[in-house]
Design an enzyme around this catalytic site. Structure first.
Site, PDB file in Angstrom:
ATOM      1  N   HIS A 133      39.315  37.125  30.626  1.00 19.25           N
ATOM      2  CA  HIS A 133      39.595  37.575  31.988  1.00 19.25           C
ATOM      3  C   HIS A 133      40.999  38.167  32.055  1.00 19.25           C
ATOM      4  O   HIS A 133      41.897  37.697  31.361  1.00 19.25           O
ATOM      5  CB  HIS A 133      39.473  36.371  32.923  1.00 19.25           C
ATOM      6  CG  HIS A 133      39.470  36.712  34.372  1.00 19.25           C
ATOM      7  ND1 HIS A 133      40.616  36.819  35.109  1.00 19.25           N
ATOM      8  CD2 HIS A 133      38.445  36.962  35.220  1.00 19.25           C
ATOM      9  CE1 HIS A 133      40.301  37.113  36.368  1.00 19.25           C
ATOM     10  NE2 HIS A 133      38.989  37.202  36.465  1.00 19.25           N
ATOM     11  N   TRP A 134      41.168  39.186  32.868  1.00 19.72           N
ATOM     12  CA  TRP A 134      42.477  39.872  32.924  1.00 19.72           C
ATOM     13  C   TRP A 134      43.608  38.936  33.330  1.00 19.72           C
ATOM     14  O   TRP A 134      44.763  39.149  32.959  1.00 19.72           O
ATOM     15  CB  TRP A 134      42.413  41.077  33.854  1.00 19.72           C
ATOM     16  CG  TRP A 134      42.335  40.731  35.310  1.00 19.72           C
ATOM     17  CD1 TRP A 134      41.245  40.214  35.955  1.00 19.72           C
ATOM     18  CD2 TRP A 134      43.372  40.840  36.282  1.00 19.72           C
ATOM     19  NE1 TRP A 134      41.545  40.007  37.276  1.00 19.72           N
ATOM     20  CE2 TRP A 134      42.835  40.380  37.518  1.00 19.72           C
ATOM     21  CE3 TRP A 134      44.692  41.288  36.260  1.00 19.72           C
ATOM     22  CZ2 TRP A 134      43.587  40.351  38.694  1.00 19.72           C
ATOM     23  CZ3 TRP A 134      45.430  41.260  37.432  1.00 19.72           C
ATOM     24  CH2 TRP A 134      44.879  40.791  38.631  1.00 19.72           C
TER      25      TRP A 134
END
Lengths: 401, 399
Positions: free
Chosen positions: A233-234
């Site tokens: 996930h960013w």
């Protein structure tokens, strides 16, 4: 409170093609009377699969069913002047018209904003188009894939350096559909303030851009072009790992001490017992190493074991499930999420996904199964427009309905 | 200034992280007065740009200590003069404060309460802790966002938060609308999990009615057969080789236009590509030809060429494409520009719905935590300076 629905009393004419179907469905679910106006031969969605038992037929399209629960169906030939007259007559008694044709198409037919507004100044027209009603791409052709591409959604799906991958479901259409329903509600509130309807220009590209949380923010705040990151996930707090019987979703938010003790108890903590890992920012900064260590740890667990124990410790872990698992999910079952809808002409009940929200006063309801093609044509002309059987028969004979 | 659709609607906003703030941002953009009730101030200026800027713009903020009974009393007084109270806590939290619908409706029968918890307030798993990626994993999205090998390959972001946010805004509007007729509010128990699985789409009916196990969509069209249908790598742009054109060809007429647009190469006349059925059957070979053509084009010129010919095609846009280059978004003025307190400006994501008479507006950047303490306590609750100072001294309000 009665149970005729939060939006009871609202009349909606739904002229949308498949890309705009979801909006009317969301309003119909909450009690609006949504009339799906279909061309001769039926809505394009009726020709899209999957079909019930894989037998293609306009009244067996699961694609159409999903998007048209709770609507009524009227077939109407808008290329015929009499058909347009009927549309305008219906518009006089309606609150909202939703359309998703190519920009300018309804105006060319003589049932655009000008004519609709003249017929009923209180009417709201919601136009859903791939790129909106203005601009150099106004007439560009698009489907869900192209919209996801041009909204920046597609580029960030998948692994670095590899071809982008696509999500389950038509998520550009769905983002636009949700936004469209929101915009319709806002225009209804506005109507009470300004005393008349208005024309909503909804660009599906813009709605889809808004549904990707990080791309624009990273660019404007940090000048960073968000890459594909695989499952990392960013925010760098989540990544998928392989376990004994499938995959799980790691999460390094939540109570670190519980997680570290658990991993250490299994003898797999390596350096994660060091105090710097207690800092959540440090964990994000060193996410690759953190998740590599945790990947080694989870590989002998089953998904369910890991999920249950993690959640007991209030760690936001998840098992990575197949969508089929939703139908066996105890939580959804306890909340009555899936609902049985009877299709009498087939002698079958079909389980549909149900309420996305539980209203305690005016609940979501499956009032009627998706309509057969033209099922309510006669009823609507008789009850809504007061036409007599002879007039209706003439319209049918002339192919207007 | 044009009137705002939601002017006069006051929202007491307990939400945090992403999904809840998205819901209330949508309402704030349309003129609702959104008052964020927050905890102790963080570092100033930390949430005025980027995603944080988009999440909290157009809102007000007060900093109230809900561990202090006087803080809770402030929240309850605010709820009495609000139209909507919205949170994304588990059921326990609002009840503990006496801020649940049952309690609030006693003193404000018109109140609408929307609670956007992860898995809902009822059921055996209502206490699960979750974020967007948790819900995507549980819902089947993560498993099927996969490469041909079958291994999960995304998401790298929280789609569930945006989807949950949209659903939360819609639920709020619908419940407020129902209040107009019914004369009283209601409670909405919104499970973000249920919100995001509700937009999986027809695949759910394929499972329930046909008992078919779903496969990752890959590059198979999910809206009727199409071939070619894919992303094809294009010529690098300024050394960046991550450039792609997406193409979808369905009807025979589109195929004919596609073939003409790319210069009627010999392979396109091959009998094995004559009909859609044959093109679907020989997709791998077809894709190889299209990929070879695309490799010689820039993604932008390929899109222009194909769109001018009436072929459904588009650039696989990255952050710079959408934020700095896309001529459509520029022409429509999609990106908003707002002034920061220090005099600089920043771009924000625009409002993706254009209401011709009441378009909404981006009026202010995200507030500093507690920046509306005086307005809310003074003007809305009628507290004098001394009373406010006492609350601050007691630690019930943070200045």
């Amino acid at each position: 409170m009665n149970d005729d629905g939060a939006l009871a009393g609202l009349k909606v004419l739904d002229l949308t093609t498949a890309r705009g179907h979801l909006c009317g469905r969301m309003l119909a679910d909450m009690g609006a009377d949504v009339i799906k106006i279909e061309p001769r031969g039926g809505d394009d969605g009726r020709r899209s699969g999957p079909f019930l038992d894989d037998r293609p037929h306009p009244d067996r399209s699961l694609f159409f069913w999903f998007y048209n629960l709770n609507k009524r169906s009227l077939t109407l030939d808008l290329k015929n002047p009499r058909g347009r007259e009927i549309l305008l007559a219906l518009a006089r008694g309606a609150d909202l018209v939703i359309e998703s044709f190519a920009p300018g198409a309804i105006a060319e037919l003589g049932v655009g904003w000008k004519e609709l507004h003249a017929a009923n100044p209180a009417l709201i027209l919601l136009s859903i188009a791939p790129f909106g009603q203005t601009g150099p791409y106004r007439d560009f052709a698009a489907d869900d894939t192209i919209l996801a591409a041009m909204a920046g959604m597609l580029y960030v799906n998948g692994s670095p350096g590899r071809k982008p991958v696509r999500p389950l479901g038509l998520q550009a259409y769905h983002s636009a559909g949700c936004y469209a329903a929101i915009s319709a509600m806002c225009a209804l509130f506005a109507r009470d303030r300004i005393g008349h309807g208005q024309w909503i220009d909804l660009s599906m590209q813009e709605a889809t851009i808004s549904a990707v949380e990080h791309v624009a923010g990273s660019y404007f705040a940090e000048g960073r072009v968000e890459p594909r990151r695989g499952t990392l996930h960013w925010s760098r707090y989540f990544r998928v790992a392989r376990c004994r019987d499938g995959y799980v979703m790691h999460c390094s938010l939540g109570d670190w001490t519980s997680l570290a003790q658990w991993v250490a108890g299994d003898g797999k903590a390596q350096d994660l017992v060091n105090p710097e890992w207690e800092d959540v920012i440090y964990r994000a900064a060193h996410a690759e190493h953190l998740f590599d260590v945790l990947d080694e740890w989870v590989k002998d667990y089953s998904r369910d074991e890991l999920l249950e124990r993690a959640q007991m410790l209030r760690l936001p872990y998840a098992s990575v499930r197949r969508p089929e698992a939703l139908f066996e999910d105890e939580q959804l079952a306890a909340r009555g999420y899936f609902v049985e809808v009877e299709h009498p002409e087939l002698g079958r009940k079909i389980r549909y996904p149900g309420a996305p929200y539980l209203f305690n006063g005016t609940p979501w309801r499956a009032r009627r199964r998706p309509p057969l093609l033209g099922e309510h044509s006669e009823e609507i002309l008789r009850e809504d427009l007061g036409l007599d059987p002879a007039e209706i028969a003439t319209l049918a004979a002339e192919g207007v309905i | 200034m044009a009137p705002m659709p939601l002017e006069g609607i006051r929202v007491l906003d307990f939400t945090w992280v992403v999904a809840g703030p998205v819901a209330t941002r949508i309402l704030a953009d349309q003129g609702a007065e959104v008052i964020k009730l927050e905890r102790k101030p963080g570092p100033p200026g930390s949430r005025q740009i980027g995603l944080q800027g988009d999440l909290h713009r157009n809102k007000r903020s007060i900093a109230v200590n809900m561990s202090d009974p006087k803080g809770v009393e402030i929240a309850r007084r605010l709820a009495r003069i609000s139209d909507l109270v919205i949170d994304n806590f588990s059921a326990r939290v609002m009840r503990m404060w006496g801020m649940d619908y049952q309690s609030l409706s006693q003193v404000n029968p018109g109140i609408v309460c929307v609670s956007m918890s992860g898995l809902g307030h009822t059921g055996p798993r209502s206490s699960y802790v979750s974020y967007g990626p948790t819900l995507q994993a549980l819902g089947g999205y993560t498993m099927l966002m996969a490469e041909e090998s079958g291994a999960p390959a995304g998401f790298g972001y929280s789609y569930a938060d945006m989807s949950g946010g949209y659903t939360g805004a819609l639920a709020s509007l619908i419940a407020l609308w129902a209040r107009k007729r019914a004369g009283k509010g209601q409670f909405v128990d919104l499970s973000q999990f249920e919100a995001v699985i509700s937009v999986i789409g027809p695949a759910l009916l394929d499972i329930s009615a046909n008992r078919r196990e779903q496969s990752p969509p890959g590059w198979t069209s999910q809206e009727g057969p199409a071939a070619p249908h894919g992303a094809y790598r294009c010529r690098p742009r300024d050394g960046d080789d991550d450039r792609w054109i997406a193409i979808s060809v369905r009807t025979q007429a589109e195929w004919d236009r596609f073939v003409a647009a790319i210069g009627a190469p010999g392979w396109a006349a091959d009998a094995k590509f004559r009909t859609l059925y044959l093109r679907m059957r020989n997709r791998a070979e077809l894709d190889a030809h299209v990929a070879a053509w695309a490799a010689g084009q820039s993604a932008e010129s390929a899109m222009e060429l194909l769109q001018q010919a009436g072929v459904t095609a588009g650039l696989v846009a990255n952050g710079a494409d959408i934020c700095a280059r896309d001529p459509q978004l520029k022409a429509r003025n999609f990106w908003g520009m707002v002034a920061l307190p220090d005099g600089r400006t920043t771009h924000v994501t625009g409002i993706p719905m254009r209401l011709s008479a009441t378009p909404g507006a981006i009026r202010s950047v995200s507030p500093e935590i507690g920046s509306s303490n005086d307005y809310v306590l003074g003007e809305l609750l009628g507290m004098g300076r001394a009373e406010r100072d006492e609350l601050i001294a007691d630690g019930a309000v943070w200045q």
